[in-house]
Scaffold this motif. Structure first.
Motif, PDB file in Angstrom:
ATOM      1  N   PHE A  33       0.846  -1.190   0.000  1.00  0.00           N
ATOM      2  CA  PHE A  33       0.000   0.000   0.000  1.00  0.00           C
ATOM      3  C   PHE A  33       0.889   1.251   0.000  1.00  0.00           C
ATOM      4  CE2 PHE A  33      -3.662   1.953   2.766  1.00  0.00           C
ATOM      5  CZ  PHE A  33      -3.417   3.221   2.266  1.00  0.00           C
ATOM      6  N   SER A  37       1.741   3.762  -3.328  1.00  0.00           N
ATOM      7  CA  SER A  37       1.218   5.126  -3.315  1.00  0.00           C
ATOM      8  C   SER A  37       2.319   6.178  -3.434  1.00  0.00           C
ATOM      9  CB  SER A  37       0.395   5.374  -2.045  1.00  0.00           C
ATOM     10  OG  SER A  37       1.208   5.273  -0.890  1.00  0.00           O
ATOM     11  N   CYS A  69      -7.466   1.391  -6.329  1.00  0.00           N
ATOM     12  CA  CYS A  69      -7.459   1.070  -4.898  1.00  0.00           C
ATOM     13  C   CYS A  69      -8.869   1.132  -4.311  1.00  0.00           C
ATOM     14  CB  CYS A  69      -6.545   2.040  -4.145  1.00  0.00           C
ATOM     15  SG  CYS A  69      -4.790   1.828  -4.492  1.00  0.00           S
ATOM     16  N   GLY A 120      -3.496  -0.825  -8.368  1.00  0.00           N
ATOM     17  CA  GLY A 120      -4.379  -0.245  -7.366  1.00  0.00           C
ATOM     18  C   GLY A 120      -5.428  -1.239  -6.875  1.00  0.00           C
ATOM     19  N   GLY A 124      -5.746  -2.072  -3.027  1.00  0.00           N
ATOM     20  CA  GLY A 124      -7.025  -1.858  -2.348  1.00  0.00           C
ATOM     21  C   GLY A 124      -7.503  -3.114  -1.646  1.00  0.00           C
ATOM     22  N   SER A 127      -5.354  -3.710   1.414  1.00  0.00           N
ATOM     23  CA  SER A 127      -5.623  -2.745   2.484  1.00  0.00           C
ATOM     24  C   SER A 127      -6.827  -3.140   3.326  1.00  0.00           C
ATOM     25  CB  SER A 127      -5.836  -1.343   1.897  1.00  0.00           C
ATOM     26  OG  SER A 127      -7.085  -1.227   1.232  1.00  0.00           O
ATOM     27  N   TRP A 418      -9.785   5.591   0.127  1.00  0.00           N
ATOM     28  CA  TRP A 418      -9.068   5.760  -1.138  1.00  0.00           C
ATOM     29  C   TRP A 418      -9.689   6.857  -1.993  1.00  0.00           C
ATOM     30  CZ3 TRP A 418      -4.410   4.133  -1.724  1.00  0.00           C
ATOM     31  CH2 TRP A 418      -3.976   2.964  -1.114  1.00  0.00           C
TER      32      TRP A 418
END
Length: 481
Positions: A33, A37, A69, A120, A124, A127, A418
């Motif tokens: 993550f 980013s 994400c 992403g 995501g 996460s 996000w």
């Protein structure tokens, strides 16, 4: 999870080490993550040059992965409830692996954006899975500490991305220079292959969540996992608590869905969404994505901004250890309140500082003591966020929902986080062009609002079992319906 008071110290330490190891592996998703980013920071100018991207469109390129994400976070919870936590972790690793290779080898803007979106999706998903899995395998006495590993991993991922970007730029002489067969900026993405492979291999070695197994009727498998993470004499008690909570939730199936009478969702889901939005609307990622203007304004040369951003990332990592040390002692709610106060004051000072700026060669300059004041305020902001809201949002999202909607509700909350990240990332350049005072004033306003939100809406979860909180939430939903 239930905990026995007669567990021999040696066994208790062994179990704590075992659960800590599981949490560390799951939190590697947080590392991906943070890495994903921030990795584009060192490459964005070279990408624009290589693909002839107008500067006005660079914000979309930077933020493109965030859309993936948001979608990945929304779908990840549903996939985890259907296929299990471990299988979905592995899917996330595959997506990030593919993105690292194909974004690094991209031949056009549209091609690059597509593979950033794919990455992403994986980030995501990861996460969502990490905090859900950690909360479900952790004893309540150390659950907050282990849940904070997610944010620690994110901060380490940010640091690793900035460090590797700088390393490749130094080796090549610039991000545009060739290192072997590829430009330095391409290696910045290709190096993501390493953490994605590590994450995928280690994820397959994790035991499945006992709550997921029990919910699927796989009782013996759930018992086997519990034997690895709780004292032997409490295995049956823990299994009974999980099954009892699942039964109660099944009896209230309609009431325990994420759907409700508050704009289509249950109040607890909205609380999670707002919590996730506040974490981004205080503007933390502006510090990591768009810090050059700030550092130049306080007197640093542009060439120094990269190093300063890396130092800020180190500070962010360091203060996360403060959260890990205090969260299970002080509690979630008091730490969030103090964090909100610290962010409000520091952001207000940043807004005031920039109100004193004047333009020199098209860039804002802060006269006299206002430069150091802004620099100190920015670091106090990072400290206030990193020690509280950074990790504790993920801890609370992993704890606050009933177990049968935990992954789905966490997915919605993470998706909101996000989307809020995307909004701030895209909007800040336009806001900054109007006024940095306005920009930081808006962030200070949201930090102020977060104080009242925490005070009136966030319940303390320290020392409470997931089953207890989930049953209480369902009963409350039934009573209010």
């Amino acid at each position: 999870m239930s905990e026995a008071t007669t567990t021999p110290p040696d066994e208790a330490r062994r179990l704590d080490r075992r659960v800590t190891a599981l949490a560390i592996v799951a939190a590697i998703g947080g590392f991906l993550f943070g890495f994903d980013s921030s990795v584009i920071n060192g490459a964005v100018n070279s990408i624009g040059t290589t693909f002839h991207i107008p500067s006005a469109a660079s914000g979309i390129v930077v933020a493109s992965a965030l859309i993936g994400c948001a979608v990945g976070a929304y779908l990840g919870g549903r996939f985890a409830d259907r296929w299990g936590r471990i299988r979905v972790m592995f899917i996330a690793a595959i997506l990030f692996f593919a993105s690292s290779i194909l974004a690094g080898l991209a031949f056009a803007t549209w091609d690059f954006i597509i593979w950033r979106l794919v990455g992403g999706l994986g980030i995501g998903i990861a996460s969502v899975i990490a905090p859900a899995y950690i909360s479900e395998v952790s004893p309540k006495g150390i659950r907050g500490r282990l849940g904070s590993f997610q944010q620690l991993a994110i901060t380490l991922g940010i640091f690793a991305a900035l460090g590797s970007d700088q390393l490749f730029a130094v080796i090549g002489g610039s991000a545009d220079a060739m290192i072997g067969p590829f430009a330095a900026w391409r290696w910045m993405f290709l190096v993501g292959i390493i953490p994605s492979v590590v994450y995928g291999i280690l994820a397959l070695r994790l035991p499945e969540s006992p709550r997921y197994l029990a919910g699927e009727g796989r009782r013996e498998e759930a018992r086997d996992v519990l034997k690895q993470i709780v004292p032997t004499e409490t295995v049956e008690t823990n299994l009974h608590d999980i099954e009892d909570a699942i039964k109660k939730e099944a009896d209230l199936t309609k009431k325990s869905s994420i759907r409700g009478n508050r704009f289509g969702l249950k109040p607890i889901v909205w609380i999670g969404i707002i919590l996730a939005i506040f974490q981004q609307f205080v503007g933390i990622n502006v510090i990591f994505y768009y810090s050059t203007t700030l550092w130049q304004a306080v007197g640093f040369k542009e060439s120094q901004s990269f190093l300063i951003s890396t130092i800020t990332a180190v500070v962010n990592v360091a203060v996360t250890f403060v959260a890990i040390a205090l969260v299970d002692k002080v509690g979630r709610r008091p730490m969030l309140l103090w964090g909100s106060v610290g962010m409000t004051v520091s952001l207000a000072f940043m807004a005031i500082s920039f109100s004193q700026s004047h333009m020199v060669n098209g860039a804002p300059q802060l006269p006299g003591a206002w430069g150091p004041i802004a620099l100190v305020a920015a670091n106090i902001f990072v400290i206030s966020f990193g020690a509280t809201w950074g990790p504790l949002m993920w801890v609370l999202l992993g704890e606050m929902f009933p177990s049968n909607i935990r992954a789905a509700a966490l997915g919605i909350g993470s998706s909101a986080n996000w989307i809020a990240n995307f909004v701030v990332t895209v909007a800040f350049p336009a806001l900054a062009a109007v006024s940095l005072t306005l920009s930081y004033g808006i962030f200070a306003f949201f930090a102020l609002l977060s104080i009242f939100f925490v005070f009136f809406k966030i319940k303390e979860t320290k020392g409470r079992s997931l089953e207890e909180m989930g049953t209480e939430e369902l009963q409350g939903a039934t009573a209010s319906a």
